[in-house]
Design a protein around this motif. Sequence first.
Motif, PDB file in Angstrom:
ATOM      1  N   ALA A  37      -3.958 -11.206  -6.013  1.00  0.00           N
ATOM      2  CA  ALA A  37      -3.179 -10.124  -5.931  1.00  0.00           C
ATOM      3  C   ALA A  37      -3.681  -9.146  -6.637  1.00  0.00           C
ATOM      4  O   ALA A  37      -3.632  -7.789  -6.241  1.00  0.00           O
ATOM      5  CB  ALA A  37      -1.711 -10.622  -6.405  1.00  0.00           C
ATOM      6  N   LEU A  38      -4.164  -9.270  -7.871  1.00  0.00           N
ATOM      7  CA  LEU A  38      -4.590  -8.122  -8.524  1.00  0.00           C
ATOM      8  C   LEU A  38      -5.847  -7.477  -8.107  1.00  0.00           C
ATOM      9  O   LEU A  38      -6.057  -6.133  -7.813  1.00  0.00           O
ATOM     10  CB  LEU A  38      -5.059  -8.518 -10.008  1.00  0.00           C
ATOM     11  N   TRP A  39      -6.721  -8.201  -7.230  1.00  0.00           N
ATOM     12  CA  TRP A  39      -7.969  -7.703  -6.518  1.00  0.00           C
ATOM     13  C   TRP A  39      -7.438  -7.064  -5.468  1.00  0.00           C
ATOM     14  O   TRP A  39      -7.994  -5.648  -5.335  1.00  0.00           O
ATOM     15  CB  TRP A  39      -8.583  -8.784  -6.241  1.00  0.00           C
ATOM     16  N   GLU A  40      -6.235  -7.308  -4.717  1.00  0.00           N
ATOM     17  CA  GLU A  40      -6.007  -6.401  -3.725  1.00  0.00           C
ATOM     18  C   GLU A  40      -5.402  -5.166  -4.073  1.00  0.00           C
ATOM     19  O   GLU A  40      -5.633  -4.316  -3.571  1.00  0.00           O
ATOM     20  CB  GLU A  40      -4.780  -7.332  -2.766  1.00  0.00           C
ATOM     21  N   ARG A  41      -4.646  -5.206  -5.077  1.00  0.00           N
ATOM     22  CA  ARG A  41      -3.786  -4.069  -5.940  1.00  0.00           C
ATOM     23  C   ARG A  41      -5.090  -3.069  -6.261  1.00  0.00           C
ATOM     24  O   ARG A  41      -4.961  -1.892  -6.074  1.00  0.00           O
ATOM     25  CB  ARG A  41      -2.993  -4.516  -6.913  1.00  0.00           C
ATOM     26  N   GLY A  42      -5.911  -3.711  -6.791  1.00  0.00           N
ATOM     27  CA  GLY A  42      -7.148  -2.963  -7.123  1.00  0.00           C
ATOM     28  C   GLY A  42      -7.961  -2.167  -6.152  1.00  0.00           C
ATOM     29  O   GLY A  42      -8.518  -0.870  -6.483  1.00  0.00           O
ATOM     30  N   GLU A  43      -8.216  -2.783  -5.183  1.00  0.00           N
ATOM     31  CA  GLU A  43      -8.682  -2.294  -3.956  1.00  0.00           C
ATOM     32  C   GLU A  43      -7.823  -1.116  -3.397  1.00  0.00           C
ATOM     33  O   GLU A  43      -8.383  -0.116  -2.926  1.00  0.00           O
ATOM     34  CB  GLU A  43      -9.045  -3.229  -2.691  1.00  0.00           C
ATOM     35  N   SER A  44      -6.604  -1.371  -3.195  1.00  0.00           N
ATOM     36  CA  SER A  44      -5.621  -0.076  -2.805  1.00  0.00           C
ATOM     37  C   SER A  44      -5.636   0.978  -3.807  1.00  0.00           C
ATOM     38  O   SER A  44      -5.809   2.046  -3.407  1.00  0.00           O
ATOM     39  CB  SER A  44      -4.271  -0.697  -2.860  1.00  0.00           C
ATOM     40  N   LEU A  45      -5.513   0.620  -5.032  1.00  0.00           N
ATOM     41  CA  LEU A  45      -5.741   1.784  -6.198  1.00  0.00           C
ATOM     42  C   LEU A  45      -6.871   2.411  -6.020  1.00  0.00           C
ATOM     43  O   LEU A  45      -7.066   3.859  -6.212  1.00  0.00           O
ATOM     44  CB  LEU A  45      -5.529   1.131  -7.440  1.00  0.00           C
ATOM     45  N   ALA A  46      -8.343   1.850  -5.785  1.00  0.00           N
ATOM     46  CA  ALA A  46      -9.716   2.533  -5.937  1.00  0.00           C
ATOM     47  C   ALA A  46      -9.687   3.278  -4.543  1.00  0.00           C
ATOM     48  O   ALA A  46      -9.975   4.566  -4.735  1.00  0.00           O
ATOM     49  CB  ALA A  46     -10.566   1.541  -5.935  1.00  0.00           C
TER      50      ALA A  46
ATOM     51  N   ARG B 206      -7.020   4.861  -2.954  1.00  0.00           N
ATOM     52  CA  ARG B 206      -6.219   5.860  -3.209  1.00  0.00           C
ATOM     53  C   ARG B 206      -6.940   6.903  -4.199  1.00  0.00           C
ATOM     54  O   ARG B 206      -6.937   8.214  -4.165  1.00  0.00           O
ATOM     55  CB  ARG B 206      -4.882   5.439  -3.975  1.00  0.00           C
ATOM     56  N   CYS B 207      -7.581   6.706  -5.360  1.00  0.00           N
ATOM     57  CA  CYS B 207      -8.380   7.367  -6.214  1.00  0.00           C
ATOM     58  C   CYS B 207      -9.449   8.114  -5.277  1.00  0.00           C
ATOM     59  O   CYS B 207      -9.698   9.421  -5.466  1.00  0.00           O
ATOM     60  CB  CYS B 207      -9.206   6.721  -7.276  1.00  0.00           C
TER      61      CYS B 207
ATOM     62  N   PRO C 184       0.818  -1.342  -0.150  1.00  0.00           N
ATOM     63  CA  PRO C 184       0.118  -0.055  -0.196  1.00  0.00           C
ATOM     64  C   PRO C 184       0.749   1.252  -0.055  1.00  0.00           C
ATOM     65  O   PRO C 184       0.248   2.390  -0.457  1.00  0.00           O
ATOM     66  CB  PRO C 184      -0.975  -0.142   1.182  1.00  0.00           C
ATOM     67  N   SER C 185       1.880   1.358   0.317  1.00  0.00           N
ATOM     68  CA  SER C 185       2.909   2.379   0.585  1.00  0.00           C
ATOM     69  C   SER C 185       3.247   3.021  -0.771  1.00  0.00           C
ATOM     70  O   SER C 185       3.234   4.087  -0.972  1.00  0.00           O
ATOM     71  CB  SER C 185       3.980   2.366   1.509  1.00  0.00           C
ATOM     72  N   ASP C 186       3.266   2.075  -1.734  1.00  0.00           N
ATOM     73  CA  ASP C 186       3.571   2.783  -2.953  1.00  0.00           C
ATOM     74  C   ASP C 186       2.554   3.182  -3.637  1.00  0.00           C
ATOM     75  O   ASP C 186       2.734   4.013  -4.635  1.00  0.00           O
ATOM     76  CB  ASP C 186       4.397   1.566  -3.813  1.00  0.00           C
ATOM     77  N   VAL C 187       1.251   2.863  -3.398  1.00  0.00           N
ATOM     78  CA  VAL C 187       0.210   3.105  -3.965  1.00  0.00           C
ATOM     79  C   VAL C 187       0.091   4.622  -3.586  1.00  0.00           C
ATOM     80  O   VAL C 187      -0.393   5.540  -4.166  1.00  0.00           O
ATOM     81  CB  VAL C 187      -1.219   2.434  -3.725  1.00  0.00           C
ATOM     82  N   GLN C 188       0.277   4.949  -2.151  1.00  0.00           N
ATOM     83  CA  GLN C 188       0.282   6.232  -1.549  1.00  0.00           C
ATOM     84  C   GLN C 188       0.883   7.640  -2.375  1.00  0.00           C
ATOM     85  O   GLN C 188       0.602   8.595  -2.349  1.00  0.00           O
ATOM     86  CB  GLN C 188       0.690   6.361  -0.122  1.00  0.00           C
ATOM     87  N   SER C 189       1.872   7.009  -3.194  1.00  0.00           N
ATOM     88  CA  SER C 189       2.706   8.025  -3.867  1.00  0.00           C
ATOM     89  C   SER C 189       2.222   8.366  -5.313  1.00  0.00           C
ATOM     90  O   SER C 189       2.880   9.243  -5.841  1.00  0.00           O
ATOM     91  CB  SER C 189       4.128   7.448  -3.981  1.00  0.00           C
ATOM     92  N   LEU C 190       1.145   7.610  -5.596  1.00  0.00           N
ATOM     93  CA  LEU C 190       0.718   7.889  -7.144  1.00  0.00           C
ATOM     94  C   LEU C 190      -0.278   9.071  -7.144  1.00  0.00           C
ATOM     95  O   LEU C 190      -0.980   9.126  -6.087  1.00  0.00           O
ATOM     96  CB  LEU C 190       0.007   6.493  -7.315  1.00  0.00           C
TER      97      LEU C 190
ATOM     98  N   TYR D 151      -3.541  10.732  -8.891  1.00  0.00           N
ATOM     99  CA  TYR D 151      -4.961  10.446  -9.184  1.00  0.00           C
ATOM    100  C   TYR D 151      -4.616   9.762 -10.454  1.00  0.00           C
ATOM    101  O   TYR D 151      -5.286   8.620 -10.550  1.00  0.00           O
ATOM    102  CB  TYR D 151      -5.792  11.449  -9.139  1.00  0.00           C
ATOM    103  N   GLU D 152      -4.158  10.279 -11.665  1.00  0.00           N
ATOM    104  CA  GLU D 152      -4.286   9.861 -12.996  1.00  0.00           C
ATOM    105  C   GLU D 152      -3.406   8.353 -12.969  1.00  0.00           C
ATOM    106  O   GLU D 152      -3.778   7.632 -13.666  1.00  0.00           O
ATOM    107  CB  GLU D 152      -3.580  10.882 -13.901  1.00  0.00           C
ATOM    108  N   ALA D 153      -2.404   8.328 -12.265  1.00  0.00           N
ATOM    109  CA  ALA D 153      -1.498   7.031 -12.304  1.00  0.00           C
ATOM    110  C   ALA D 153      -2.295   6.017 -11.677  1.00  0.00           C
ATOM    111  O   ALA D 153      -2.200   4.905 -12.256  1.00  0.00           O
ATOM    112  CB  ALA D 153      -0.165   7.443 -11.677  1.00  0.00           C
ATOM    113  N   ALA D 154      -2.948   6.330 -10.647  1.00  0.00           N
ATOM    114  CA  ALA D 154      -3.771   5.250  -9.933  1.00  0.00           C
ATOM    115  C   ALA D 154      -4.921   4.818 -10.658  1.00  0.00           C
ATOM    116  O   ALA D 154      -5.024   3.803 -10.664  1.00  0.00           O
ATOM    117  CB  ALA D 154      -3.943   5.848  -8.467  1.00  0.00           C
ATOM    118  N   ARG D 155      -5.547   5.775 -11.069  1.00  0.00           N
ATOM    119  CA  ARG D 155      -6.615   5.422 -12.098  1.00  0.00           C
ATOM    120  C   ARG D 155      -6.233   4.390 -13.354  1.00  0.00           C
ATOM    121  O   ARG D 155      -6.854   3.867 -13.582  1.00  0.00           O
ATOM    122  CB  ARG D 155      -7.511   6.784 -12.563  1.00  0.00           C
ATOM    123  N   ASP D 156      -5.353   5.099 -13.949  1.00  0.00           N
ATOM    124  CA  ASP D 156      -4.810   4.234 -15.233  1.00  0.00           C
ATOM    125  C   ASP D 156      -4.512   2.780 -14.851  1.00  0.00           C
ATOM    126  O   ASP D 156      -4.606   1.957 -15.454  1.00  0.00           O
ATOM    127  CB  ASP D 156      -3.584   4.967 -15.680  1.00  0.00           C
ATOM    128  N   GLU D 157      -3.647   2.785 -13.505  1.00  0.00           N
ATOM    129  CA  GLU D 157      -3.140   1.285 -13.266  1.00  0.00           C
ATOM    130  C   GLU D 157      -4.484   0.482 -12.915  1.00  0.00           C
ATOM    131  O   GLU D 157      -4.574  -0.733 -13.197  1.00  0.00           O
ATOM    132  CB  GLU D 157      -2.202   1.501 -12.159  1.00  0.00           C
TER     133      GLU D 157
END
Length: 89
Positions: A43-52, A54-55, A9-15, A17-23
């Motif tokens: 793993a993708l689901w968890e990443r998606g939850e973190s990205l969502a 962040r957005c 999650p810490s890497d997601v915090q540095s994104l 909005y546009e980068a998080a949305r695109d990913e």
Amino acid sequence: MSTQQEPVPSDVQSLSYEAARDELVRVVTELEQGSATLERSLALWERGESLAARCEEWLVGARARLDAARASTAGANADGAGDQDGADR
């Protein structure tokens, strides 16, 4: 396997909005294809939850800034309402 260590999650915090949305779009696309293994899908689901999340943080922050700006503008307009006589300065 590396999928358990990939996103933190810490890497997601540095994104931005546009980068998080695109990913997030890429993650959803890969999940929709249905060709990933169960482990990869999780793993993708968890990443998606973190990205969502962040957005959502970015959007909530943007709304707060807009609301504050509107309140400030409304307050300034109310304070100077009698000064303008409808004319532009």
